[in-house]
Design a protein around this motif. Structure first.
Motif, PDB file in Angstrom:
ATOM      1  N   VAL A  39       1.990   7.086  -1.167  1.00  0.00           N
ATOM      2  CA  VAL A  39       1.630   5.879  -1.915  1.00  0.00           C
ATOM      3  C   VAL A  39       1.344   6.226  -3.373  1.00  0.00           C
ATOM      4  CG1 VAL A  39      -0.103   4.056  -2.167  1.00  0.00           C
ATOM      5  CG2 VAL A  39       0.800   4.609   0.095  1.00  0.00           C
ATOM      6  N   ALA A  65       3.955   2.515  -1.368  1.00  0.00           N
ATOM      7  CA  ALA A  65       3.452   1.183  -1.730  1.00  0.00           C
ATOM      8  C   ALA A  65       3.100   1.184  -3.215  1.00  0.00           C
ATOM      9  CB  ALA A  65       2.223   0.824  -0.887  1.00  0.00           C
ATOM     10  N   SER A  75       4.814  -2.792   0.425  1.00  0.00           N
ATOM     11  CA  SER A  75       4.725  -1.436   0.961  1.00  0.00           C
ATOM     12  C   SER A  75       5.920  -1.201   1.871  1.00  0.00           C
ATOM     13  CB  SER A  75       3.418  -1.235   1.743  1.00  0.00           C
ATOM     14  OG  SER A  75       3.363  -2.106   2.854  1.00  0.00           O
TER      15      SER A  75
END
Length: 208
Positions: A39, A65, A75
């Motif tokens: 992420v 994401a 995401s």
């Protein structure tokens, strides 16, 4: 096995490349799925499209994401083909999944990141930022990779983030009061880096 390759909030901690390779090998030998949380490290932030590419591992699951849609809520879970073949319709779903506006934003974002020379430019600007920080006498060391950096000071500045904001400076805090996190936009320019360094020096002078 779940791995966040660079622990951002934990103080921008990362292991040696050999660790990630050994972890991937162990998971493969024991038939354990390796889930890598990219992420914060993915989509060019560390200088390559995925951080996993730098350490030469192929996760079974890769989570991304935030940056994928430039701030809009989106995401993604990427999986190897052998895993995707076991997922039946409806087993992996979300109420707000596939929103058209975030998906369009993601396509536009990917178009920029994949543009020829873009990631090389990220590496160049990140190296410049790291060099400028390393020259400051208040700084012990600079951790991290690309545009995911941790600035370790020689002493704690618990009010730095708050006072910096008053000075037009935005930095991220961490679990270590003597360390701030920097995650600038991938499009950051050299001129903006110079301005950041000026503001950081000014804020530190007021902290003394």
């Amino acid at each position: 096995m779940i791995c966040e390759p660079i622990q951002s909030l934990g103080g921008v901690k990362m292991a040696d490349a050999k660790f990630y390779k050994a972890l991937a090998k162990l998971c493969q030998e024991k038939n354990i799925s390796l889930i890598v949380d990219e992420v914060q490290t993915g989509l060019g932030r560390t200088g390559t499209f995925w951080f996993s590419q730098q350490v030469e591992i192929q996760p079974d699951f890769l989570i991304t994401a935030k940056g994928i849609a430039s701030g809009l809520p989106l995401s993604c879970v990427l999986v190897k083909e052998k895993i995707s073949e076991t997922i039946k319709m409806g087993e992996h779903a979300t109420t707000f999944g596939g929103g058209p506006v975030p998906c369009v934003a993601a396509l536009a974002t990917l178009k920029v990141i994949l543009k020829k020379g873009f990631l090389e430019n990220v590496k160049t600007k990140a190296s410049y930022l790291k060099a400028q920080l390393s020259e400051m006498k208040e700084i012990e060391k600079v951790l991290g990779q690309g545009f995911l950096l941790g600035v370790q000071f020689k002493k704690s500045y618990p009010e730095l983030a708050k006072n910096g904001l008053k000075n037009g400076l935005i930095v991220g805090e961490s679990s270590d009061p003597s360390l701030i996190r920097l995650l600038p936009p991938l499009t950051t320019t050299k001129k903006e880096i110079d301005l950041f360094i000026t503001l950081l020096k000014s804020t530190l002078n007021h902290e003394k």
